[in-house]
Design an enzyme around this catalytic site. Structure first.
Site, PDB file in Angstrom:
ATOM      1  N   GLU B  48       0.620  -0.850  -0.257  1.00  0.00           N
ATOM      2  CA  GLU B  48       0.448   0.171  -0.031  1.00  0.00           C
ATOM      3  C   GLU B  48       0.524   1.226  -0.240  1.00  0.00           C
ATOM      4  OE1 GLU B  48      -2.866   0.476   3.303  1.00  0.00           O
ATOM      5  OE2 GLU B  48      -3.505   2.575   2.067  1.00  0.00           O
ATOM      6  N   ASP B  59      -6.164   9.053   8.969  1.00  0.00           N
ATOM      7  CA  ASP B  59      -5.415   8.428   9.395  1.00  0.00           C
ATOM      8  C   ASP B  59      -4.643   9.241  10.992  1.00  0.00           C
ATOM      9  OD1 ASP B  59      -3.430   6.643   7.572  1.00  0.00           O
ATOM     10  OD2 ASP B  59      -3.516   8.965   6.558  1.00  0.00           O
ATOM     11  N   TYR B 174     -11.170  -4.225   1.857  1.00  0.00           N
ATOM     12  CA  TYR B 174     -10.182  -3.479   2.602  1.00  0.00           C
ATOM     13  C   TYR B 174     -11.409  -3.617   4.115  1.00  0.00           C
ATOM     14  CZ  TYR B 174      -7.201  -0.829   4.878  1.00  0.00           C
ATOM     15  OH  TYR B 174      -6.478  -0.229   5.756  1.00  0.00           O
TER      16      TYR B 174
END
Ligand SMILES: Cc1ncc(COP(=O)(O)O)c(C=O)c1O
Ligand SMILES: Cc1ncc(COP(=O)(O)O)c(C=O)c1O
Lengths: 389, 274, 389, 274
Positions: B48, B59, B174
């Site tokens: 990734e 994040d 994911y």
């Protein structure tokens, strides 16, 4: 399309937040139209907030500009700015949704205060994320927020300013959507936030319209509002958007001068992009990295323009303009000495624009400035500007 | 190598896939290249590849800092794409999944973006702030360039939306296994297993479990409970962040970490739900 | 007798001021009853000041006290306290009288601000006398006053506090009565000041009465107000004085403890005397020398009680009481955390009394606190009290 | 000596009266006694004996400071009255007009106050914050104690009120010749002369001109234009205030000042309106 304003808006968030946004959208559609919700909100607006706020004919400013200038007095709203309209609305909504906690972010501190007030009134916990730089710059509002029993969480990421606080609040929300509502402070963020905030803020425009009809017997020729996210502007503009003869002016922070490192004028210096969950007009570099904005008015110090105001300006319905810091301070002085009112630095942008562009307004035109807030929070800055340390 | 082929290969070997996530250019480009090589040599099946963004809202602190360092070092999306080319030239041949926030492709233009990254050697895209509802356009251009768009599913994803996601899914899905943002956690949620089962019942697309995986036992638990592999996020960045002056000194530790993760992915049958 | 409230009131000034007081009395009697004056004043009250101010049902405080507590929200008046009611009225009157300049005195700074605002709105010059000690203690309000274009004149005589500022303003007035109006800030001073100030402030009580009748369908059981000169209290009480079933509470500054050097509780510690032109309840020594008062609330730091409130307490119609500093700060905390409102330290005296004397109020009683001002001006003091420096 | 007798005496000599105003106890009692003796010995025909008050709203900066010093030194109304007794014992025999603010007699009780001060040797009272409208009670008790209440008239006093004041007047009338507070001024106002004429036309009570008189020429102008005498206020205090550590050192200068003022009061015929 729902949540879209022309090419702006949308819902650009990670999967973990989607359900919360959908839940919020559904709750808003379910509760907001009910009499029960409206009555409680209207009651709080009136008895706690002090609505309706007056429409004041500023005679001295009118003389200076050479037209009839009215001020829509959001400075008289409890807390000192328009922010409470939205905070009360969302806090009530969060309560109806069964949430027990609010999180939010603030730059000038005005929204943090209104959020803390609303949380207390409605009975919710509240945590306010604030950039470390803003904490430093807005010390007295930080104290107010703490005194109101809210937790203030310093945000050290990025530049430690509003955009970073928004990011961190979104991150926090992702971990606690089940019991926590993110009380978005302006008409920004993913759908349904821009719509919710604009709806709660449009009480400004509704009152304004009725008041000016009563006082002048006609619609105004122009409505002028400052902004960054755009909540006070959209709130004031909404009822006039379809009235094509009413000119609408959106004044953003020109900062020191018109270049990207010294300004917050996203309509002059930015371009469309995606930030904090929505497509909107944004100050950014050629690669799409967000640029920090710069203006002395903390509340205008955000690089993005909410989807609705982005679209209104993009489509030509609203004229985007800006005022530079030095003209803004001068506007503070003039308003203080002529009308006895010390405006917030944000608000002073709208005033400065009108003062400096008298030629745009004809003698018997009626111009309404949305007087979004009072200057108490900026007193130190203002005094230092005029008198030094 | 295309993503599908990689999964076929792994399946035939009975292994789960291991994909580490790095932000390219942190703290500098040279290190990133060495880091990626080390990861691939020590077991990473896919990569990734993060394109640093100024406001990475999905994040956590480790990756926020990583983005900041990379940007301060002058990293740009253009240089990142160039970096993919360099990696390919250097012999890195695992599938590369490019991760960035939507504003980057938005500003470059989706058509140009998808084309350019594909040409550079990218097989898939993860755009964490692009939910299925907003992805029509990207999907269109990605398909044109034969590039996969990887979507996330979360425990909070409704059945209705899961349906939509699954039907648009390609490459892999994911699976976000905590209600949170990237960041190493010490334990896993029961709900993840349920989520994996629920998604598996609806699709044959490979499922990669991500978010909060930082130990072999996490990975083993995932692959033992239906995941086709795992993604480690900030765990690697955490290691080299301890020595930012000479990050290359941590490569050995990182090699060990990658090997351990890969090993755990192979042990799907030895482990059970933790 | 005109200008007398029982044994209190009167007009004890030197000969050089008499004509000015007579002129003022006549002007008030001439202009105040006219439609023209009322309309202009009502217009300013509404559009500039933000009247009517709301009556807010404070649910959390109600729970704590064990009765229905309402707040009459004078904090929402422009400027942040009830002071503007009086300043607008007197400034308008001075303008009608052909005066070109206002002088006044201020302690907390609230009255100085409202005077400067009113002067600007009406178009008069303004000079504010302020004790050097108060200038130091109320730095941010001094800045506000200056920003509003008013001249601030430091008073160094005496202790450099409010009573000295009143004295100096009277002295100054004696030299310039022809073109200057003394805008007395509270219901004190020689006749006609107490009457004029009470008249302008009684808009509070009139609104309050109508609002509570609408909300509760009956008169309140009690009205509670803080005060020193008594303007917010008298303004709130007046329409209820003849309603014998409505209990009235006047809360003065208890200071640290009840002794003359550490308190401002003139009803507990003072006796009748003559100061600043009127007979009233005053803190003084056995010889008649005036004692400086002491309380953390600058606006309550005056050793005298205006003639009307002196009489109302003396005659038993109003119950005089006090709150000590520590309970006052606690009241600030409770009000902030429970209702999201940071009260002025003065206002917090009334709140503290109600919070600490729940036993006086029965379960279904309706108690109205005159919420005289917001705490922005006291923020530093409050924060330092709770969090240290 | 009663006030009336003093004026008869002066009239017979063709002189105007000179009355200085001092605040007793400033900076200490001993000095005040010496000061008063000096003033009387050098020409003062009467004495305005000030009882210090905490809030002397009709006084200017010099006398405010004087009151503050005296109070800090422990002076009280009781000690002042005692002081009058001391002065009488020491042979000071001019009429003494006691000046103080209304709160002092109000707190002591008007009856007790008037009686006590009369017994101590006081002939008249000046209460600067007691206008005619508020003075019924004091007048009643003063009459009982055979003590004069001195009223002020000012240029701004209306005819109607002047009528009232004049009809209540005894001892003398205090003619305030500037729209202001006590304090030495350099020049006099035209209006004073008009005021003196206006009052004179309505009463035979002696007229003492006060406020802002600090020079012989001021006094001469006053007595030449119809005043029966002058009052100097802060002028004397200004002299000794320059040397508060040893105020006695200024007594010589004060003696000279008093003599000059008295001399000017004698020269009513030599001078004309200035
Ligand atoms: C007084 C005032 N006006 C305007 C703004 C700008 O916000 P918006 O663009 O949402 O109206 C702020 C934000 O803090 C503010 O405090
Ligand atoms: C908020 C507030 N409340 C009360 C007072 C006391 O004044 P009054 O006794 O005239 O009402 C003041 C005076 O400054 C004040 O600022």
């Amino acid at each position: 399309m729902k949540g879209r304003f022309g090419k702006f808006g949308g819902r650009y968030v990670s999967e973990v937040l989607m359900h919360a946004l959908i839940e919020l959208e559904e709750a808003f559609e379910k509760f907001y139209p009910t009499d029960d919700f409206r009555q409680e909100l209207d009651g709080l607006f009136r008895d706690y907030g002090g609505r309706p706020t007056p429409l004041y004919r500023a005679k001295k400013i009118s003389e200076l500009v050479g037209c009839k200038v009215y001020l829509k007095r959001e400075d008289l709203l409890c807390g000192g700015s328009h922010k409470l309209n939205n905070s009360l609305g969302q806090a009530l909504l969060a309560k109806r949704m069964g949430k027990t906690r609010l999180i939010t972010e603030t730059a000038a501190g005005q929204h943090g205060i209104s959020a803390a007030m609303a949380a207390n009134v409605v009975g919710l916990d509240v945590e306010v994320f604030m950039g470390v730089k803003d904490i430093e710059r807005q010390a007295s509002n930080v104290k107010r927020i703490k005194l109101l029993g809210a937790k203030v969480t310093p945000v050290e990421t990025g530049m430690g300013v509003l955009k970073d606080a928004v990011s961190d609040t979104l991150r926090e929300w992702a971990t606690c959507t089940r019991d926590t509502h993110y009380l978005m402070g302006s008409t920004v963020g993913p759908h349904p936030f821009p719509e919710i905030v604009a709806t709660f803020q449009s009480v400004i425009g509704k009152e304004l319209k009725a008041q000016i009809m009563e006082m002048e017997g006609r619609l105004p020729d122009a409505v002028v509002a400052c902004g960054s996210g755009g909540s006070n502007a959209v709130g004031a503009f909404r009822p006039f958007v379809s009235e094509r003869d009413v000119r609408l002016y959106f004044v953003e922070g020109g900062g020191e001068r018109l270049d990207a490192d010294n300004s917050a004028a996203a309509f002059s210096l930015g371009k469309p992009g995606v930030l904090h969950g929505a497509a909107m007009q944004i100050m950014q570099d050629e690669h799409g990295q967000i640029k920090p904005s710069k203006t002395r008015a903390a509340g205008l110090n955000y690089p993005g323009r909410g989807p609705e105001i982005s679209h209104l300006c993009d489509s030509g319905r609203v004229k985007p303009c800006h005022a530079f810091d030095k003209d803004v301070f001068e506007a503070v002085r003039v308003m203080s000495e002529k009308e006895g009112l010390i405006p917030a630095l944000e608000t002073a942008h709208a005033i400065a624009y009108v003062l400096n562009n008298g030629k745009e307004f004809e003698r018997d035109e009626v111009v309404v400035i949305n007087y979004s807030g009072r200057g108490d929070k900026d007193l130190e800055t203002i005094v230092r500007y005029f008198y030094g340390d | 190598m295309e993503i599908e082929e990689k999964f076929r290969q792994l399946k035939s070997r009975g292994e789960g896939a291991y994909m580490p996530h790095v932000y390219y250019g942190d703290p500098n480009e040279e290190f990133s290249i060495e880091l990626i090589k080390t990861l691939v040599e020590n077991g990473a099946d896919m990569l990734e590849f993060g394109v640093p963004f100024s406001d990475p809202i999905a994040d956590g602190p480790t990756f926020i800092a990583a983005c900041e360092r990379a940007l301060r070092g002058g990293m740009t999306p253009t240089r990142c794409i160039e970096g993919v080319r360099k990696l390919r030239k250097a012999g890195v041949d695992v599938p590369i999944i490019l991760t960035t926030y939507y504003n980057i492709p938005y500003v470059m233009g989706l058509e140009k973006f998808t084309k350019t990254v594909k040409e550079a050697g990218v097989q898939g895209l993860i755009i964490p702030d692009l939910p299925i509802e907003e992805s029509d356009e990207l999907l269109r251009f990605a398909e044109k360039s034969n590039i996969r768009v990887i979507f996330q599913v979360a425990p909070t994803t409704s059945d209705e939306r899961l349906e939509k996601i699954v039907s648009a899914a390609s490459g892999f899905l994911y699976v976000v296994n905590v209600e949170g943002v990237t960041g190493a956690r010490e334990s896993l949620l029961e709900s993840t297993v349920n989520l994996l089962k629920k998604v598996r019942a609806r699709t044959d697309v490979p499922l990669m479990a991500g978010f909060g995986i930082s130990k072999g036992e996490h990975a083993a638990a995932m692959v033992s409970n239906g995941a086709d592999g795992v993604i480690t996020g900030s765990a690697v960045a955490k290691i080299y962040s301890k020595n930012l002056k000479s990050p290359e000194k941590t490569l050995q530790e990182i090699a060990k970490f990658a090997a351990e993760m890969k090993q755990a992915c192979k042990e799907r049958n030895k482990s059970s739900t933790s």
